[in-house]
Design a protein around this motif. Sequence first.
Motif, short mmCIF file in Angstrom:
data_model
loop_
_atom_site.label_atom_id
_atom_site.label_comp_id
_atom_site.label_asym_id
_atom_site.label_seq_id
_atom_site.Cartn_x
_atom_site.Cartn_y
_atom_site.Cartn_z
N ASN A 89 0.15 -1.30 0.05
CA ASN A 89 0.08 -0.17 0.19
C ASN A 89 1.17 1.25 -0.21
N LEU A 90 1.92 1.14 0.37
CA LEU A 90 2.57 2.24 0.79
C LEU A 90 3.37 2.46 -0.14
N ASN A 93 0.77 3.96 -2.96
CA ASN A 93 0.59 5.19 -2.34
C ASN A 93 1.69 6.57 -2.78
N ASP A 96 1.64 6.27 -7.54
CA ASP A 96 0.80 6.97 -7.12
C ASP A 96 1.18 9.34 -6.84
N ILE A 149 -4.98 11.81 6.06
CA ILE A 149 -4.54 10.75 5.45
C ILE A 149 -4.59 9.07 5.92
N THR A 155 -9.30 10.27 0.37
CA THR A 155 -8.60 10.19 -0.73
C THR A 155 -8.15 11.93 -1.43
N LYS A 157 -7.34 10.94 -4.93
CA LYS A 157 -7.81 10.56 -5.65
C LYS A 157 -8.66 10.77 -6.75
N GLY A 162 -9.60 5.70 -6.60
CA GLY A 162 -8.14 5.07 -5.19
C GLY A 162 -9.94 4.54 -4.51
N GLY A 166 -6.54 2.65 1.54
CA GLY A 166 -5.03 2.08 1.41
C GLY A 166 -4.44 2.38 2.77
N LEU A 167 -4.33 3.39 3.54
CA LEU A 167 -3.77 3.67 4.09
C LEU A 167 -3.95 3.70 5.47
#
Length: 350
Positions: A89-90, A93, A96, A149, A155, A157, A162, A166-167
Amino acid sequence: MTARDPCHEELTEIVAAVDRAGDLTKQLLTFSRRQATNARPIAIDQVVASTEQMLRRLIREDIQLTTEFEPDVGYVRADRGQIEQVLLNLVINARDAMPNGGALRIAVGVVDVAAAVNDIQREPLPHKHVCLSVADSGHGMDAQTASHIFEPFFTTKGVGEGTGLGLAIVYGIVQQAGGMIDVETDVGRGTTFRVYFPRLAAVDPAEVAVHAGDAGSLLFGSETILVAEDDDHLRTLIAHALRKAGYGVLEGSNGEEVLSIARNYAAAIHLLLADVVMPRMSGPVVAERVLAMHAETRVLFMSGHSEDAVAGFGIDGAAPFIYKPFTMDGLLMKVRETLESPQDDWPLVV
C-alpha cells in the motif's frame, strides 16, 4: 492448459479477479480489525528483499527503486501477509504521487523511539523498534491534507482511482502489531512514511526455522489428513491439492460424517483440517471428539468468519488457524507447519 489455449487468457483474468476479491476481503476485515492473524517472528528486511521484484513490476519504469538494509535488524512479531500489505500500500501510494517519475527508497533499520513524531493518535511506546521507511520524491502534501490521510475513505485521487482505504488499512495493521506510523511531507518535496514495529529482544530459533526454510519443501508430505468442510466445492479443491502434494486424504462434509470416518479408520490420522463453522456441529466440537478417538491427531482450523466470531467458538490465537480465502500453496505450508511444530506448541482450545 497451455498459454496457446484460447481460454487461457480468459481464465487467467478470472483467477486474477478472484485474487483481487480475496485481497479486498482481507483488507476490509483488517480495516475493521476482525481478520484473524498469524503473528510470528518475521524479519522485515527479508520481507522487503523477497518482494522487491514484485514491487519493481508494480511501479513504472520511470521510477527508480532503491533498497537499504542495516545489518542485524532482528525480528518483530507480526503477520507476514499484513506486513506485505503495508509495504504494498505504501509503495502504491508513492507510485501514484510520482506521475512523471522519480525516486523511491525503501529502508529498514533499528531505532530507539519514544513516539512517532506525527502519530497523534498513539501514546508513546519507549522501545527499540525496527523502522520500515518508504520515501518518494513526489508532489508531497500540505499539512491539512496530511492530517487526514489515515482517515477511512479519504483520498486525493479522482473518482474510481482509489478507495480511500489504503492508508487506513496500513494504520490498522500497524496498530494491531503494536507499532506506530509517522509521515513527513511537504508540497513539492516528497513524502516519507516511517513505520515502527517493536523489535523482539529474543526469538525462539525453532519458531523462526519453521518459516525460514525452502518454501518448496513445505508443500509436500505423506501423512493422512481428515478434511472437515461443508462446502462441497471447496472441500474438493482442498482434497485435490493435498493429494497432489502427496498426502492421504479423508473427507467429511459434516460433523457426523467426520466422526464416523474417524471411528472406523484404524490407522493414524495425522491432521484434522476443520472448518470452524459447520451445520449442526462446529469444528472445535468435531476436533474434541476426533481427538478422543485419535490422540495422535493434530488440528488445523480454517474459517472465513471474523476473529470475534471465531473466538466465540472457543478458539484463540494459540490454536493453529488459517483464514479464508487462502491459496493452496498457503494452505499446504500451514499444514506442514502444523504437522512439524513441537507437540507442546499446538494446543486445542475448545
